[in-house]
Design a protein around this motif. Structure first.
Motif, PDB file in Angstrom:
ATOM      1  N   ILE A 118       0.833  -1.212   0.000  1.00 23.39           N
ATOM      2  CA  ILE A 118       0.000   0.000   0.000  1.00 23.39           C
ATOM      3  C   ILE A 118       0.864   1.258   0.000  1.00 23.39           C
ATOM      4  N   ASN A 119       2.030   1.250   0.699  1.00 19.82           N
ATOM      5  CA  ASN A 119       2.901   2.432   0.593  1.00 19.82           C
ATOM      6  C   ASN A 119       4.152   2.151  -0.239  1.00 19.82           C
ATOM      7  N   ASP A 129       3.201  -7.249  -8.250  1.00 14.63           N
ATOM      8  CA  ASP A 129       3.496  -7.709  -9.617  1.00 14.63           C
ATOM      9  C   ASP A 129       2.320  -7.481 -10.543  1.00 14.63           C
ATOM     10  N   ALA A 130       1.113  -7.675 -10.023  1.00 20.32           N
ATOM     11  CA  ALA A 130      -0.070  -7.559 -10.882  1.00 20.32           C
ATOM     12  C   ALA A 130      -1.230  -7.025 -10.075  1.00 20.32           C
ATOM     13  N   GLY A 131      -2.188  -6.456 -10.763  1.00 23.72           N
ATOM     14  CA  GLY A 131      -3.367  -5.924 -10.104  1.00 23.72           C
ATOM     15  C   GLY A 131      -3.341  -4.409 -10.036  1.00 23.72           C
ATOM     16  N   GLU A 132      -4.426  -3.860  -9.510  1.00 27.63           N
ATOM     17  CA  GLU A 132      -4.564  -2.411  -9.466  1.00 27.63           C
ATOM     18  C   GLU A 132      -4.748  -1.988  -8.023  1.00 27.63           C
ATOM     19  N   LEU A 133      -3.867  -1.119  -7.563  1.00 25.83           N
ATOM     20  CA  LEU A 133      -3.919  -0.673  -6.169  1.00 25.83           C
ATOM     21  C   LEU A 133      -4.039   0.844  -6.159  1.00 25.83           C
ATOM     22  N   VAL A 180      -0.968   3.460  -6.902  1.00 28.67           N
ATOM     23  CA  VAL A 180       0.248   3.400  -6.102  1.00 28.67           C
ATOM     24  C   VAL A 180       1.421   3.003  -7.008  1.00 28.67           C
ATOM     25  N   GLY A 181       2.435   3.866  -7.079  1.00 24.98           N
ATOM     26  CA  GLY A 181       3.649   3.530  -7.812  1.00 24.98           C
ATOM     27  C   GLY A 181       3.597   3.802  -9.302  1.00 24.98           C
ATOM     28  N   TYR A 182       2.441   4.136  -9.829  1.00 28.04           N
ATOM     29  CA  TYR A 182       2.321   4.371 -11.279  1.00 28.04           C
ATOM     30  C   TYR A 182       1.466   5.595 -11.552  1.00 28.04           C
TER      31      TYR A 182
END
Lengths: 332, 254
Positions: free
Chosen positions: B51-52, B58-62, B69-71
């Motif tokens: 989460i932070n 590796d996969a999925g949408e957060l 997160v991260g993108y």
């Protein structure tokens, strides 16, 4: 306290017979050492006088004595101006070489930990090379570097040059010694700094990252201050070691402390006397550095233990108090 | 309807050959307290760290507060964020660790002020005042000048909570905050967390404290083998589990 009826039980402390024996042996050895240091020996010469006894003149000869350790001669040279110039050059070499070493060490340690393989292996190569050859060889190597590169030309790679430096005039004895000692030290410091960084708990970096600190902030504010506790003691050793290793520069005619004493010795043939002069100065500087090291270590120990270790002065006061001098109630 | 604070869809993560998370779905609304429970190795801590972005999924949408997160999404492309952008994302999410991870070379007060000063660029006096308020809130106003080594585990963890709160986070993550504590010190930390929940903070808590989950959490997720096996209202779920796995787990921890 357990009681035996009404009378309190008497506590008999353990008798440390082994310690007493050791103390006695050490005391005897110390006495012998002081005795030989302050002893006198015959010079092999005789001093003769004419003495009148009952109107007749007699010749009386006494063999003259001198300090075994030539303290009078040592005292004459200890504060000689040329010795001071040598001492100053030794200090310069030590400080500058350590500065180069620490800078290179930190840079290469950070490079070693880089995720980039080329960067990390070039740092490894640096350490491998400069730790893998004797520093004496490196000093001679840099002093003679002009055989390989008579000129240094600054310019674009494979392109035009902007200006040229004559290597023979650039690499004087001092510069060659400084380069060799600095690069060699950099290789050792690199490992020391790396060990320091590795000793910091991974959780510290995570905590800093979770607070939004950048890699550089984390390294500067969190990792480095904690790594210092591990880095400082061996760096102090390196500094003291450097002070003495710098004497190798005398081999390429740098008139540092050792060379300045041996210059006098080769004139006066008082080899031993001047080696003692050099040793006394090395010891003096080492002592000063050790005291400095203690206080720097104490500073960086902040927060690592519940209470600070006592300074030597505090420890002496403590011992005196234990022996019954001063106020006992202060101790707790 | 407002966007949830945390929204995870099909989050997967493996360390080498070991699949730690396989398609975790989870939603935490604003102001909610979510507890993640499950046996050790079930992937709950790893999920929390995704989460932070301390771990990269590796996969999925957060999404946190609606943003990835991260993108960064632009059209149908995902651009990885650079270090600075990730730091900015993290600075809005507080995290409390199992082993406290206080900075040992700084006093309690300095532990709390360092990030507001260095990350948010706030002025010294302002951050000190705020740190003193926070220390009072966690009941440690007399420990401002103490170093972490001089504090008990419970006190250290309360300072760690104050340190996270000093960044005024919109979300707080707790990674087994009481697992490293002596039993008699657990209560003081849970009290602080309970107060925090009451004040309306959105919280995701990985915990083994079933009592706390039942009492404070709005929603509980039971993870096992990297999958959400069961989720719902903790007051129903922890009393009458629907799945065999949760029933088995509860019989071991209660």
């Amino acid at each position: 306290m357990t009681t035996n009826g009404d009378a309190p039980l008497q506590v008999v402390p353990v008798r440390h017979y082994g310690r007493w024996l050791t103390m006695a042996l050490v005391a005897v050895a110390a006495a012998m050492l002081i005795n030989t240091l302050l002893s006198k020996v015959p010079t092999g010469l005789e001093e003769c006088h004419q003495v009148l006894v009952n109107g007749h003149s007699h010749q009386v000869c006494v063999s003259t004595m001198r300090w075994r350790f030539f303290w009078d001669v040592v005292g004459n040279y200890l504060f000689d101006a040329s010795i001071f110039r040598g001492l100053w050059l030794t200090l310069e070499l030590t400080v500058f070489a350590m500065a180069i070493g620490i800078t290179l060490g930190v840079i290469t340690a950070v490079m070693r930990m880089s995720p980039n393989r080329i960067v990390s292996s070039s740092a490894w190569l640096f350490t491998w090379f400069f730790r893998g050859t004797p520093v004496y060889v490196q000093i001679l190597f840099w002093f003679n570097i002009a055989f390989l590169y008579p000129k240094i030309q600054l310019g674009l790679p494979f392109g035009p040059h902007f200006f040229t430096v004559n290597v023979l005039t650039l690499f004087t004895g001092f510069v060659a010694a400084l380069t060799a000692l600095g690069l060699n030290e950099g290789a050792y410091m690199s490992e020391i700094v790396r060990a320091g960084f590795k000793a910091v708990d991974e959780g510290q970096i995570e905590a800093a990252q979770a607070l939004g600190m950048t890699r550089l902030q984390t390294m500067w504010r969190i990792t480095l201050p904690q790594a210092m506790r591990v880095i400082i003691p061996p760096t102090g050793n390196e500094l003291i070691s450097m002070l003495k290793t710098s004497s190798l520069a005398s081999a390429i005619a740098v008139t540092e402390l050792l060379k300045s004493t041996s210059n006098i010795a080769s004139r006066t043939f008082q080899t031993m006397q001047l080696l003692i002069v050099a040793s006394l100065w090395y010891l003096t500087v080492t002592t000063v550095l050790s005291i400095g090291q203690f206080y720097v270590e104490r500073h960086f120990a902040k927060g690592s233990s519940r209470s600070m270790p006592p300074t030597p002065l505090q420890r002496i006061k403590q011992d005196l108090r234990r022996l019954g001098f001063g106020n006992r109630e202060v101790r707790s | 309807m407002t966007t949830p604070m945390v929204e995870a869809r099909g989050i997967s993560k493996s360390f080498g050959a070991v699949q730690v998370l396989s398609g975790v779905d989870l939603t935490v609304e604003r102001g909610q307290v979510a507890c993640l429970i499950g046996p050790s190795g079930s992937g709950k801590s790893t999920f929390l760290r995704c989460i932070n972005h301390l771990e990269k999924h590796d996969a999925g949408e957060l999404r946190v507060d609606g943003s990835l997160v991260g993108y960064r999404q632009s059209g149908n492309k995902l651009y990885e964020l650079n270090d600075r952008q990730i730091c900015a994302e993290r600075s809005q999410i507080g995290m409390v660790f199992q082993r406290f991870n206080l900075f040992p070379h700084l006093t309690a007060l300095e532990n709390i002020t360092i990030a507001p000063q260095r990350v948010l660029g706030k002025k010294g006096p302002e951050t000190i005042r705020r740190a003193q308020e926070l220390l009072e809130r966690v009941g440690l106003s007399d420990k401002a000048e103490s170093y972490p080594s001089q504090l008990s585990g419970g006190q250290q963890q309360r300072v760690a909570i104050a340190r996270a709160l000093a960044m005024d986070p919109k979300l707080m993550l707790f990674d087994e905050p009481t697992s490293a504590l002596d039993p008699e010190l657990v209560g003081e930390v849970l009290d602080v967390m309970r107060d925090l929940a009451k004040s309306g903070m959105t919280m995701v808590v990985v915990t083994h404290e079933m009592g706390f989950a039942r009492e404070v959490a709005d929603v509980a997720y039971f993870l096992d083998e990297g999958v959400v096996q069961e989720w719902g209202n903790p007051r129903e779920m922890l009393v009458s589990p629907r799945t065999q796995r949760l029933a088995g787990f509860l019989s071991k921890v209660l």
